[in-house]
Write an enzyme that holds these catalytic residues in place. Sequence first.
Site, PDB file in Angstrom:
ATOM      1  N   ALA A 160       5.691 -14.039  10.444  1.00  0.00           N
ATOM      2  CA  ALA A 160       6.888 -13.393   9.877  1.00  0.00           C
ATOM      3  C   ALA A 160       6.986 -13.660   8.379  1.00  0.00           C
ATOM      4  CB  ALA A 160       8.143 -13.922  10.580  1.00  0.00           C
ATOM      5  N   SER A 187       6.303  -9.030   3.090  1.00  0.00           N
ATOM      6  CA  SER A 187       4.860  -8.983   2.807  1.00  0.00           C
ATOM      7  C   SER A 187       4.445  -8.014   1.701  1.00  0.00           C
ATOM      8  CB  SER A 187       4.113  -8.621   4.098  1.00  0.00           C
ATOM      9  OG  SER A 187       4.376  -7.272   4.441  1.00  0.00           O
ATOM     10  N   THR A 192      -2.203 -15.745   2.712  1.00  0.00           N
ATOM     11  CA  THR A 192      -2.904 -14.677   1.999  1.00  0.00           C
ATOM     12  C   THR A 192      -3.798 -15.237   0.902  1.00  0.00           C
ATOM     13  OG1 THR A 192      -2.482 -12.874   0.434  1.00  0.00           O
ATOM     14  CG2 THR A 192      -0.746 -14.488   0.646  1.00  0.00           C
ATOM     15  N   ASP A 193      -4.809 -14.472   0.529  1.00  0.00           N
ATOM     16  CA  ASP A 193      -5.664 -14.846  -0.619  1.00  0.00           C
ATOM     17  C   ASP A 193      -4.910 -14.667  -1.939  1.00  0.00           C
ATOM     18  OD1 ASP A 193      -5.544 -12.037  -0.663  1.00  0.00           O
ATOM     19  OD2 ASP A 193      -7.681 -11.783  -1.076  1.00  0.00           O
ATOM     20  N   GLU A 194      -3.738 -13.995  -1.900  1.00  0.00           N
ATOM     21  CA  GLU A 194      -3.019 -13.702  -3.154  1.00  0.00           C
ATOM     22  C   GLU A 194      -2.486 -14.981  -3.806  1.00  0.00           C
ATOM     23  OE1 GLU A 194      -0.661 -10.165  -3.180  1.00  0.00           O
ATOM     24  OE2 GLU A 194      -1.815  -9.246  -1.563  1.00  0.00           O
ATOM     25  N   TYR A 208       5.939 -12.358  -4.405  1.00  0.00           N
ATOM     26  CA  TYR A 208       5.385 -12.448  -3.044  1.00  0.00           C
ATOM     27  C   TYR A 208       4.380 -13.591  -2.954  1.00  0.00           C
ATOM     28  CZ  TYR A 208       2.108 -11.555   0.782  1.00  0.00           C
ATOM     29  OH  TYR A 208       1.266 -11.711   1.864  1.00  0.00           O
ATOM     30  N   LYS A 235       4.484 -17.195  -0.871  1.00  0.00           N
ATOM     31  CA  LYS A 235       3.477 -17.595   0.126  1.00  0.00           C
ATOM     32  C   LYS A 235       2.810 -18.905  -0.297  1.00  0.00           C
ATOM     33  CE  LYS A 235       2.324 -15.664   3.378  1.00  0.00           C
ATOM     34  NZ  LYS A 235       2.851 -15.648   4.787  1.00  0.00           N
ATOM     35  N   LYS A 290       2.019   0.564   2.421  1.00  0.00           N
ATOM     36  CA  LYS A 290       0.829  -0.118   1.909  1.00  0.00           C
ATOM     37  C   LYS A 290      -0.255   0.898   1.568  1.00  0.00           C
ATOM     38  CE  LYS A 290       2.590  -4.260   2.484  1.00  0.00           C
ATOM     39  NZ  LYS A 290       2.531  -5.082   3.677  1.00  0.00           N
ATOM     40  N   ARG A 338       1.220  -1.418 -11.702  1.00  0.00           N
ATOM     41  CA  ARG A 338       2.077  -2.525 -11.235  1.00  0.00           C
ATOM     42  C   ARG A 338       1.980  -3.669 -12.257  1.00  0.00           C
ATOM     43  NH1 ARG A 338       0.012  -5.008  -5.677  1.00  0.00           N
ATOM     44  NH2 ARG A 338       1.290  -3.411  -4.715  1.00  0.00           N
TER      45      ARG A 338
HETATM   46  P1  NAD Z   1       4.678  -6.923   7.956  1.00  0.00           P
HETATM   47  O1  NAD Z   1       5.550  -6.785   6.771  1.00  0.00           O
HETATM   48  O2  NAD Z   1       4.020  -5.715   8.519  1.00  0.00           O
HETATM   49  O3  NAD Z   1       5.486  -7.604   9.152  1.00  0.00           O
HETATM   50  C1  NAD Z   1       6.340  -8.693   8.958  1.00  0.00           C
HETATM   51  C2  NAD Z   1       7.147  -8.898  10.231  1.00  0.00           C
HETATM   52  O4  NAD Z   1       7.975 -10.058  10.048  1.00  0.00           O
HETATM   53  C3  NAD Z   1       8.082  -7.734  10.571  1.00  0.00           C
HETATM   54  O5  NAD Z   1       7.986  -7.420  11.940  1.00  0.00           O
HETATM   55  C4  NAD Z   1       9.473  -8.273  10.236  1.00  0.00           C
HETATM   56  O6  NAD Z   1      10.503  -7.715  11.006  1.00  0.00           O
HETATM   57  C5  NAD Z   1       9.283  -9.756  10.499  1.00  0.00           C
HETATM   58  N1  NAD Z   1      10.237 -10.575   9.741  1.00  0.00           N
HETATM   59  C6  NAD Z   1      10.505 -10.506   8.409  1.00  0.00           C
HETATM   60  N2  NAD Z   1      11.448 -11.383   8.085  1.00  0.00           N
HETATM   61  C7  NAD Z   1      11.796 -12.052   9.218  1.00  0.00           C
HETATM   62  C8  NAD Z   1      12.711 -13.087   9.506  1.00  0.00           C
HETATM   63  N3  NAD Z   1      13.478 -13.629   8.558  1.00  0.00           N
HETATM   64  N4  NAD Z   1      12.782 -13.541  10.786  1.00  0.00           N
HETATM   65  C9  NAD Z   1      11.996 -12.994  11.758  1.00  0.00           C
HETATM   66  N5  NAD Z   1      11.127 -12.001  11.541  1.00  0.00           N
HETATM   67  C10 NAD Z   1      11.015 -11.535  10.278  1.00  0.00           C
HETATM   68  O7  NAD Z   1       3.598  -8.015   7.548  1.00  0.00           O
HETATM   69  P2  NAD Z   1       2.052  -8.115   7.931  1.00  0.00           P
HETATM   70  O8  NAD Z   1       1.264  -7.254   7.028  1.00  0.00           O
HETATM   71  O9  NAD Z   1       1.910  -7.962   9.405  1.00  0.00           O
HETATM   72  O10 NAD Z   1       1.757  -9.626   7.510  1.00  0.00           O
HETATM   73  C11 NAD Z   1       1.951 -10.678   8.447  1.00  0.00           C
HETATM   74  C12 NAD Z   1       1.616 -11.998   7.776  1.00  0.00           C
HETATM   75  O11 NAD Z   1       0.268 -11.973   7.302  1.00  0.00           O
HETATM   76  C13 NAD Z   1       2.485 -12.299   6.553  1.00  0.00           C
HETATM   77  O12 NAD Z   1       2.795 -13.664   6.557  1.00  0.00           O
HETATM   78  C14 NAD Z   1       1.585 -11.956   5.360  1.00  0.00           C
HETATM   79  O13 NAD Z   1       1.897 -12.754   4.253  1.00  0.00           O
HETATM   80  C15 NAD Z   1       0.223 -12.316   5.933  1.00  0.00           C
HETATM   81  N6  NAD Z   1      -0.910 -11.558   5.356  1.00  0.00           N
HETATM   82  C16 NAD Z   1      -0.881 -10.197   5.321  1.00  0.00           C
HETATM   83  C17 NAD Z   1      -1.978  -9.499   4.815  1.00  0.00           C
HETATM   84  C18 NAD Z   1      -1.984  -7.984   4.777  1.00  0.00           C
HETATM   85  O14 NAD Z   1      -2.913  -7.411   4.194  1.00  0.00           O
HETATM   86  N7  NAD Z   1      -1.033  -7.308   5.390  1.00  0.00           N
HETATM   87  C19 NAD Z   1      -3.097 -10.199   4.349  1.00  0.00           C
HETATM   88  C20 NAD Z   1      -3.097 -11.600   4.411  1.00  0.00           C
HETATM   89  C21 NAD Z   1      -1.999 -12.263   4.937  1.00  0.00           C
HETATM   90  P1  TYD Z   2      -0.995  -2.942  -1.390  1.00  0.00           P
HETATM   91  O1  TYD Z   2      -1.372  -2.198  -0.164  1.00  0.00           O
HETATM   92  O2  TYD Z   2       0.409  -2.892  -1.855  1.00  0.00           O
HETATM   93  O3  TYD Z   2      -1.461  -4.458  -1.144  1.00  0.00           O
HETATM   94  P2  TYD Z   2      -1.535  -5.731  -2.163  1.00  0.00           P
HETATM   95  O4  TYD Z   2      -0.956  -5.368  -3.455  1.00  0.00           O
HETATM   96  O5  TYD Z   2      -0.779  -6.786  -1.456  1.00  0.00           O
HETATM   97  O6  TYD Z   2      -2.992  -6.035  -2.284  1.00  0.00           O
HETATM   98  O7  TYD Z   2      -1.896  -2.445  -2.611  1.00  0.00           O
HETATM   99  C1  TYD Z   2      -3.310  -2.504  -2.557  1.00  0.00           C
HETATM  100  C2  TYD Z   2      -3.850  -2.053  -3.889  1.00  0.00           C
HETATM  101  O8  TYD Z   2      -3.593  -0.657  -4.057  1.00  0.00           O
HETATM  102  C3  TYD Z   2      -3.223  -2.723  -5.082  1.00  0.00           C
HETATM  103  O9  TYD Z   2      -4.218  -2.892  -6.089  1.00  0.00           O
HETATM  104  C4  TYD Z   2      -2.151  -1.741  -5.553  1.00  0.00           C
HETATM  105  C5  TYD Z   2      -2.786  -0.404  -5.226  1.00  0.00           C
HETATM  106  N1  TYD Z   2      -1.877   0.692  -4.832  1.00  0.00           N
HETATM  107  C6  TYD Z   2      -2.036   1.953  -5.425  1.00  0.00           C
HETATM  108  O10 TYD Z   2      -2.900   2.154  -6.322  1.00  0.00           O
HETATM  109  N2  TYD Z   2      -1.245   2.978  -4.998  1.00  0.00           N
HETATM  110  C7  TYD Z   2      -0.308   2.803  -4.027  1.00  0.00           C
HETATM  111  O11 TYD Z   2       0.390   3.789  -3.654  1.00  0.00           O
HETATM  112  C8  TYD Z   2      -0.127   1.513  -3.452  1.00  0.00           C
HETATM  113  C9  TYD Z   2       0.902   1.277  -2.386  1.00  0.00           C
HETATM  114  C10 TYD Z   2      -0.951   0.488  -3.888  1.00  0.00           C
END
Ligand code: NAD
Ligand code: TYD
Length: 338
Positions: free
Chosen positions: A80, A83, A122-124, A149, A153, A188, A273
């Site tokens: 959770a 993100s 995350t790697d971020e 963000y 993290k 995303k 951004r």
């Molecule tokens: P997401 O935004 O799709 O989902 C987040 C979920 O958390 C949602 O279902 C939301 O309702 C729930 N949530 C948010 N706040 C809450 C709270 N206060 N209490 C209970 N639930 C809550 O995120 P995701 O992309 O599935 O990412 C999941 C995890 O993985 C995150 O911790 C993120 O930092 C990490 N992560 C994501 C990526 C990626 O590319 N998406 C990569 C590396 C790590």
């Molecule tokens: P994003 O999916 O937001 O993930 P993160 O920033 O956490 O890596 O974005 C991925 C990359 O794509 C990032 O370099 C920003 C870029 N981006 C665009 O160029 N256009 C878009 O509409 C979005 C959402 C992201």
Amino acid sequence: MKLLITGGLGFIGTNFIRHWFSVHPSDSIINLDKITYAANPKNLIEFEGKNNYRFVKGDILDTDLVDPLVSQVDVIVHFAAESHVDRSIDDPLLFVRTNVLGTYTLLNAAHKYQKRFHHVSTDEVFGSIPFDSDEQFNELTPYDPSSPYSASKAASDHFVRSFHKTFGLPITISNCSNNYGPYQHPEKMIPRTITNLLAGEKIKVYGQGDNFRDWLHVKDHCRAIETIILHGKIGETYCIGGLKKGTANIDLVKNILSLMGKDESFIEYVPDRPAHDNYAVNWNKIHQELGWEPQYTLDTGLRQTIDWYQKHQDWYQDSKKEAEIFYQKLADYKNIHK
Ligand code: NAD
Ligand code: TYD
């Protein structure tokens, strides 16, 4: 095994619960999710009513709710979070609340009942790789977050590690690169691009599109987390990434355009951004110590993901509308503050 999954109605949590039940059908899962804009309550509808799955709607900051749930399970897998980097520019405090205080609340409960805690990060947190460099993040890379963000993290990772060092809490952490695949919110990059093209609309590329990412299919990430839970060494961090390093956004969108039979006239360059990072991850440690490696090539994963969004247009219609309203608001904000 009994697991508490936080954020199980989000993108990776949904894929993880599906993966876990497919490999460990007799295990039990409690899914605690607040159902923010990022969740879709229908994601796991077919598990509702089964005696080994329970959904609890609630906030990870709610100690009275969290404590008894934690006391009932063997392991907490903490997904959770808020993100989305762009939303953290709009509302940083929300990220402090959920990602830092929320993680802290769960850690306190895990400490109280001495439960195994896996933190999905995350790697971020490592900051940005310079252009024209073949550097890759690894477990020893110093933290240097750029966005609210990634800062939130990073803070949560530090708290998790501190609970291990100070209180002996049995923790593991994974720092993963960008995920893509089914059930990802259309705010995303990859789903936004695919769903815009499915609607016949242009795709938005930030800046010149030269920022790069390390893309990993969500199923490969779920297998990596499973591997760490079952075989990872307590107290350790594992970096997770994809097969192909340093894919520039412009090359990614050209790949998607070509797979969807569209030409480059669909590309619209939009303002960049702030603090826009680059990422690439070295996953040698988890490969050498635990035997994990990615299975999806980017090409195979993108084809499968495009196909999924084509077949699930009902799934994303509402969230897509909401996402584009958010992006309009962000564009207005950037115009006011430029
Ligand atoms: P997401 O935004 O799709 O989902 C987040 C979920 O958390 C949602 O279902 C939301 O309702 C729930 N949530 C948010 N706040 C809450 C709270 N206060 N209490 C209970 N639930 C809550 O995120 P995701 O992309 O599935 O990412 C999941 C995890 O993985 C995150 O911790 C993120 O930092 C990490 N992560 C994501 C990526 C990626 O590319 N998406 C990569 C590396 C790590
Ligand atoms: P994003 O999916 O937001 O993930 P993160 O920033 O956490 O890596 O974005 C991925 C990359 O794509 C990032 O370099 C920003 C870029 N981006 C665009 O160029 N256009 C878009 O509409 C979005 C959402 C992201």
